[in-house]
Design a protein around this motif. Structure first.
Motif, PDB file in Angstrom:
ATOM      1  N   TRP A 112       0.795  -1.210   0.000  1.00 48.02           N
ATOM      2  CA  TRP A 112       0.000   0.000   0.000  1.00 48.02           C
ATOM      3  C   TRP A 112       0.836   1.271   0.000  1.00 48.02           C
ATOM      4  O   TRP A 112       1.992   1.268   0.431  1.00 48.02           O
ATOM      5  CB  TRP A 112      -0.909   0.043   1.245  1.00 48.02           C
ATOM      6  CG  TRP A 112      -1.677  -1.208   1.539  1.00 48.02           C
ATOM      7  CD1 TRP A 112      -1.369  -2.149   2.466  1.00 48.02           C
ATOM      8  CD2 TRP A 112      -2.884  -1.639   0.907  1.00 48.02           C
ATOM      9  NE1 TRP A 112      -2.309  -3.148   2.470  1.00 48.02           N
ATOM     10  CE2 TRP A 112      -3.264  -2.855   1.516  1.00 48.02           C
ATOM     11  CE3 TRP A 112      -3.685  -1.136  -0.108  1.00 48.02           C
ATOM     12  CZ2 TRP A 112      -4.393  -3.568   1.157  1.00 48.02           C
ATOM     13  CZ3 TRP A 112      -4.813  -1.837  -0.463  1.00 48.02           C
ATOM     14  CH2 TRP A 112      -5.166  -3.031   0.156  1.00 48.02           C
ATOM     15  N   ARG A 113       0.183   2.360  -0.413  1.00 52.14           N
ATOM     16  CA  ARG A 113       0.807   3.684  -0.301  1.00 52.14           C
ATOM     17  C   ARG A 113       0.235   4.469   0.878  1.00 52.14           C
ATOM     18  O   ARG A 113       0.195   5.698   0.856  1.00 52.14           O
ATOM     19  CB  ARG A 113       0.550   4.492  -1.580  1.00 52.14           C
ATOM     20  CG  ARG A 113       1.309   4.009  -2.792  1.00 52.14           C
ATOM     21  CD  ARG A 113       0.953   4.856  -3.999  1.00 52.14           C
ATOM     22  NE  ARG A 113      -0.427   4.593  -4.450  1.00 52.14           N
ATOM     23  CZ  ARG A 113      -1.083   5.384  -5.302  1.00 52.14           C
ATOM     24  NH1 ARG A 113      -0.501   6.493  -5.759  1.00 52.14           N
ATOM     25  NH2 ARG A 113      -2.303   5.072  -5.678  1.00 52.14           N
ATOM     26  N   VAL A 114      -0.221   3.777   1.868  1.00 53.55           N
ATOM     27  CA  VAL A 114      -0.836   4.477   2.998  1.00 53.55           C
ATOM     28  C   VAL A 114       0.047   4.304   4.227  1.00 53.55           C
ATOM     29  O   VAL A 114       0.772   3.297   4.349  1.00 53.55           O
ATOM     30  CB  VAL A 114      -2.251   3.931   3.280  1.00 53.55           C
ATOM     31  CG1 VAL A 114      -3.189   4.295   2.150  1.00 53.55           C
ATOM     32  CG2 VAL A 114      -2.244   2.430   3.506  1.00 53.55           C
ATOM     33  N   PRO A 115      -0.061   5.272   5.161  1.00 53.64           N
ATOM     34  CA  PRO A 115      -0.844   6.494   5.049  1.00 53.64           C
ATOM     35  C   PRO A 115      -0.153   7.545   4.168  1.00 53.64           C
ATOM     36  O   PRO A 115       1.059   7.530   4.019  1.00 53.64           O
ATOM     37  CB  PRO A 115      -0.950   6.985   6.491  1.00 53.64           C
ATOM     38  CG  PRO A 115       0.326   6.516   7.115  1.00 53.64           C
ATOM     39  CD  PRO A 115       0.632   5.193   6.469  1.00 53.64           C
ATOM     40  N   GLY A 116      -1.018   8.431   3.653  1.00 48.29           N
ATOM     41  CA  GLY A 116      -0.496   9.515   2.855  1.00 48.29           C
ATOM     42  C   GLY A 116      -0.690  10.828   3.600  1.00 48.29           C
ATOM     43  O   GLY A 116       0.161  11.273   4.335  1.00 48.29           O
ATOM     44  N   ARG A 117      -1.876  11.386   3.445  1.00 50.94           N
ATOM     45  CA  ARG A 117      -2.192  12.629   4.185  1.00 50.94           C
ATOM     46  C   ARG A 117      -2.615  12.353   5.616  1.00 50.94           C
ATOM     47  O   ARG A 117      -2.558  13.259   6.460  1.00 50.94           O
ATOM     48  CB  ARG A 117      -3.318  13.382   3.476  1.00 50.94           C
ATOM     49  CG  ARG A 117      -2.932  13.963   2.131  1.00 50.94           C
ATOM     50  CD  ARG A 117      -4.122  14.774   1.584  1.00 50.94           C
ATOM     51  NE  ARG A 117      -3.827  15.354   0.296  1.00 50.94           N
ATOM     52  CZ  ARG A 117      -4.679  16.066  -0.415  1.00 50.94           C
ATOM     53  NH1 ARG A 117      -5.914  16.261   0.066  1.00 50.94           N
ATOM     54  NH2 ARG A 117      -4.352  16.569  -1.582  1.00 50.94           N
ATOM     55  N   CYS A 118      -3.066  11.167   5.870  1.00 58.24           N
ATOM     56  CA  CYS A 118      -3.564  10.870   7.214  1.00 58.24           C
ATOM     57  C   CYS A 118      -2.428  10.739   8.208  1.00 58.24           C
ATOM     58  O   CYS A 118      -1.340  10.237   7.894  1.00 58.24           O
ATOM     59  CB  CYS A 118      -4.396   9.582   7.200  1.00 58.24           C
ATOM     60  SG  CYS A 118      -5.972   9.753   6.352  1.00 58.24           S
ATOM     61  N   ILE A 119      -2.684  11.208   9.415  1.00 62.44           N
ATOM     62  CA  ILE A 119      -1.701  11.154  10.494  1.00 62.44           C
ATOM     63  C   ILE A 119      -2.086  10.029  11.432  1.00 62.44           C
ATOM     64  O   ILE A 119      -3.250   9.925  11.842  1.00 62.44           O
ATOM     65  CB  ILE A 119      -1.645  12.487  11.244  1.00 62.44           C
ATOM     66  CG1 ILE A 119      -1.288  13.637  10.299  1.00 62.44           C
ATOM     67  CG2 ILE A 119      -0.659  12.429  12.411  1.00 62.44           C
ATOM     68  CD1 ILE A 119      -1.404  15.010  10.919  1.00 62.44           C
ATOM     69  N   HIS A 120      -1.164   9.204  11.802  1.00 63.67           N
ATOM     70  CA  HIS A 120      -1.459   8.110  12.732  1.00 63.67           C
ATOM     71  C   HIS A 120      -0.281   7.924  13.693  1.00 63.67           C
ATOM     72  O   HIS A 120       0.781   8.492  13.523  1.00 63.67           O
ATOM     73  CB  HIS A 120      -1.747   6.813  11.977  1.00 63.67           C
ATOM     74  CG  HIS A 120      -0.561   6.267  11.260  1.00 63.67           C
ATOM     75  ND1 HIS A 120       0.235   5.296  11.793  1.00 63.67           N
ATOM     76  CD2 HIS A 120      -0.018   6.571  10.048  1.00 63.67           C
ATOM     77  CE1 HIS A 120       1.225   4.995  10.940  1.00 63.67           C
ATOM     78  NE2 HIS A 120       1.076   5.756   9.890  1.00 63.67           N
TER      79      HIS A 120
END
Length: 425
Positions: free
Chosen positions: A417-425
């Protein structure tokens, strides 16, 4: 009728006046002629009033047109003044009685009118009254038709009475937003295209309900008086807390109606059917933000975005315990209270077993597996803001499409996957 009266009048005149026999005969002839003229006049007027032969009779409530009425008219004129005086006196007396009863608060009906009601009022009170029932089924203009949740469940459920459910509001249902992306993922998943046939979309506001009806056959408008769930509900702000608890109570209603459910947030993409991947004999199974490796451990970090519950007395009892525990943790959302009561231990009298899902299969932005060959769902958790969620979920769906194409060509190894991208975790 007239002739005896004429004789009486003639006799009276003869008794008072000394007349000769010739004059008496002349007077008698005149009186007889006048009597005959009167009879002919009465008959003539009676025939004219009734109309020509063959005409219909007058209505039964019409004025009398017979000869007797003409004869009685003179007597009525003498009697009428006395009757009018009697009626006026009676009305005056009734008015006084009514005033006395009203001032004393008496009366049979407790309203002060008592026996002073007129005959017309009494008749109107005994007429049948048409009263619409309080629960009228007449649809008002601009309102939605009544919803039958039990019938909706029956039509959407699988053979074993299980439904999928998700919830949306206007912000999440807008064209090109989460609802469209959510439904698209079923079309691109493996053995998932049939699952929306068992999906009930719960709309939290009118706009979301309209949008649902435009794209899906099974929609239910969950209305809460005085609450507006149309706008984006930010975590623990505005109506978010109440929306989560109302949603929880709605899930309990589904169980009480005898249906099992798999609830999914609309910001979850579906790539494989979850049912073969649920624990055996599952009762209450919730996804995790972070999975500690043991599905039975209360140390897992629960996330209510994906929740399977099998309908039974014990699971209904668990939901009642869950709802009742809210009072012990004021100001907390349902996921926090769930975590607390699971860590405390489910009461023995409830008897429901609680388990958690492995993030390697049911992953999210908080924690997910790297092997796309095992993944069933991907959740946009640990992310703030709808735009950020939507941006990263679109990338996830594109990554899935790329994976499928590469797997079909035999070169999917190492792809992730390319996640996370914009999301902050």
């Amino acid at each position: 009728m007239i002739r005896p009266q004429a004789r009486l009048i003639g006799s009276s005149c003869l008794g008072r006046l000394p007349v000769r026999p010739a004059a008496m005969r002349s007077a008698t002839s005149l009186l007889l002629g006048a009597a005959l003229a009167t009879v002919f006049f009465v008959l003539y007027t009676s025939l004219c009033a009734n109309g020509p032969p063959g005409s219909p009779p007058p209505p039964r409530w019409g004025p009398e047109k017979d000869a007797a009425a003409s004869v009685r008219r003179a007597a009525d004129q003498e009697v009428r003044p006395k009757q009018e005086d009697d009626v006026a006196h009676q009305e005056e007396q009734e008015t006084k009685d009514a005033s006395r009863i009203s001032s004393s608060g008496g009366g049979d009906d407790g309203g002060g009118a008592g026996r002073a009601r007129t005959e017309e009022q009494s008749r109107s009170e005994h007429q049948p009254q048409i009263v619409m029932p309080a629960t009228s089924t007449m649809q008002q203009p601009g309102t939605t038709p009544p919803q039958d949740l039990a019938d909706l469940l029956r039509r959407a459920a699988t053979a074993d009475k299980t439904v999928l459910m998700t919830a949306i509001n206007e912000a999440w249902a807008a064209p090109g937003s989460f609802l469209d992306l959510f439904l698209e993922s079923f079309r691109h998943g493996e053995d998932t295209a049939h699952l929306p046939q068992h999906l009930i979309i719960v709309a939290m506001d009118g706009k979301a309900f309209e949008r649902c009806n435009a794209v899906h056959p099974f929609c239910y408008w969950f209305r809460v008086d005085g609450m507006d769930f149309a706008a984006e509900q930010k975590y623990m702000k505005g109506d978010y807390l109440e929306m989560m608890w109302k949603r929880n109570r709605f899930q309990q209603t589904i169980l009480e109606l005898g249906y099992s459910f798999l609830f999914t947030d609309v910001d979850i993409l579906w790539f494989r059917s979850p049912f073969p991947r649920l624990p055996a004999s599952a009762q209450v199974v919730m996804s995790s933000d972070f999975f500690v490796g043991d599905p039975n451990s209360p140390g897992n970090y629960p996330n209510g975005g994906l929740l399977y519950v099998r309908a039974s007395e014990s699971t209904v009892g668990f939901y009642r315990h869950w709802q009742a525990s809210r009072a012990r943790f004021p100001g907390k959302h349902e996921q926090y209270v769930f975590d607390r009561i699971v860590k405390e231990g489910v009461p023995p009298h409830v008897g429901a077993r609680v388990q958690f899902l492995d993030t390697a299969v049911f992953g999210g932005f908080c924690q997910h597996g790297k092997d796309l060959g095992r993944v069933a769902t991907m959740h946009a958790n640990c992310c703030v803001g709808l735009e950020n969620k939507l941006f990263d979920l679109k990338n996830v769906l594109e990554d899935w499409k790329t994976y499928k194409a590469r797997a079909a060509a035999g070169n999917a190894q190492g792809f992730s996957w390319r996640v996370p991208g914009r999301c902050i975790h």
